[in-house]
Design a protein around this motif. Sequence first.
Motif, mmCIF file in Angstrom:
data_model
loop_
_atom_site.group_PDB
_atom_site.id
_atom_site.type_symbol
_atom_site.label_atom_id
_atom_site.label_comp_id
_atom_site.label_asym_id
_atom_site.label_seq_id
_atom_site.Cartn_x
_atom_site.Cartn_y
_atom_site.Cartn_z
ATOM 1 N N UNK A 91 0.842 -1.208 0.000
ATOM 2 C CA UNK A 91 0.000 0.000 0.000
ATOM 3 C C UNK A 91 0.875 1.256 0.000
ATOM 4 N N UNK A 92 1.920 1.243 0.806
ATOM 5 C CA UNK A 92 2.803 2.409 0.858
ATOM 6 C C UNK A 92 3.482 2.653 -0.483
ATOM 7 N N UNK A 93 3.923 1.592 -1.137
ATOM 8 C CA UNK A 93 4.553 1.749 -2.456
ATOM 9 C C UNK A 93 3.570 2.377 -3.443
ATOM 10 N N UNK A 94 2.305 1.963 -3.373
ATOM 11 C CA UNK A 94 1.291 2.539 -4.264
ATOM 12 C C UNK A 94 1.100 4.023 -3.979
ATOM 13 N N UNK A 95 1.081 4.389 -2.695
ATOM 14 C CA UNK A 95 0.927 5.796 -2.338
ATOM 15 C C UNK A 95 2.098 6.605 -2.888
ATOM 16 N N UNK A 96 3.310 6.119 -2.667
ATOM 17 C CA UNK A 96 4.497 6.854 -3.142
ATOM 18 C C UNK A 96 4.492 6.974 -4.663
ATOM 19 N N UNK A 97 4.154 5.906 -5.349
ATOM 20 C CA UNK A 97 4.129 5.940 -6.816
ATOM 21 C C UNK A 97 3.085 6.941 -7.312
ATOM 22 N N UNK B 291 1.892 9.586 -5.683
ATOM 23 C CA UNK B 291 2.315 10.942 -5.359
ATOM 24 C C UNK B 291 3.408 11.416 -6.322
ATOM 25 N N UNK B 292 4.330 10.529 -6.662
ATOM 26 C CA UNK B 292 5.396 10.912 -7.597
ATOM 27 C C UNK B 292 4.816 11.186 -8.985
ATOM 28 N N UNK B 293 3.871 10.368 -9.416
ATOM 29 C CA UNK B 293 3.317 10.574 -10.758
ATOM 30 C C UNK B 293 2.453 11.835 -10.836
ATOM 31 N N UNK B 294 1.873 12.245 -9.709
ATOM 32 C CA UNK B 294 1.032 13.445 -9.680
ATOM 33 C C UNK B 294 1.805 14.705 -9.291
ATOM 34 N N UNK B 295 3.081 14.572 -8.974
ATOM 35 C CA UNK B 295 3.875 15.682 -8.456
ATOM 36 C C UNK B 295 4.178 16.721 -9.534
ATOM 37 N N UNK B 296 3.637 17.948 -9.378
ATOM 38 C CA UNK B 296 3.915 18.989 -10.367
ATOM 39 C C UNK B 296 5.180 19.792 -10.064
ATOM 40 N N UNK C 201 10.690 14.451 -6.591
ATOM 41 C CA UNK C 201 10.016 13.229 -6.151
ATOM 42 C C UNK C 201 10.585 12.685 -4.849
ATOM 43 N N UNK C 202 11.897 12.801 -4.654
ATOM 44 C CA UNK C 202 12.507 12.332 -3.415
ATOM 45 C C UNK C 202 11.961 13.085 -2.207
ATOM 46 N N UNK C 203 11.790 14.384 -2.355
ATOM 47 C CA UNK C 203 11.245 15.196 -1.264
ATOM 48 C C UNK C 203 9.801 14.796 -0.978
ATOM 49 N N UNK C 204 9.041 14.564 -2.028
ATOM 50 C CA UNK C 204 7.638 14.152 -1.856
ATOM 51 C C UNK C 204 7.574 12.825 -1.119
ATOM 52 N N UNK C 205 8.385 11.870 -1.527
ATOM 53 C CA UNK C 205 8.394 10.559 -0.863
ATOM 54 C C UNK C 205 8.785 10.718 0.602
#
Length: 95
Positions: A47-53, A55-60, A65-69
């Motif tokens: 579940x966590x991997x899905x959340x991170x993926x 968030x990274x794909x939606x990150x404008x 992406x590292x900061x978002x994760x």
Amino acid sequence: MNINETRMRIDLLDDVLLRIFNERARLALEIGHYKKLLDLPVYDPAREKKIFARMKSDNPGPLDDGAIVRLFERVIDESRRLERIMTQQEGQEEC
């Protein structure tokens, strides 16, 4: 716009973030209750991997992406901590 106006906008966003963090925590506690009923572990790496993926794909940006994760790791860690506390408290109430 000047520095004080920009700081006021940041303060308003911080207020929104505070409400969002607490609402997310309430929902995490609800999930924790379901996990306990279903005898599921608190930690769900898939579940966590899905959340991170997601968030990274939606990150404008401008955060990379590292900061978002890292930010979401912290939010999820705190949610997991709350779930564990709730589970322990519910276990003590049953005794």
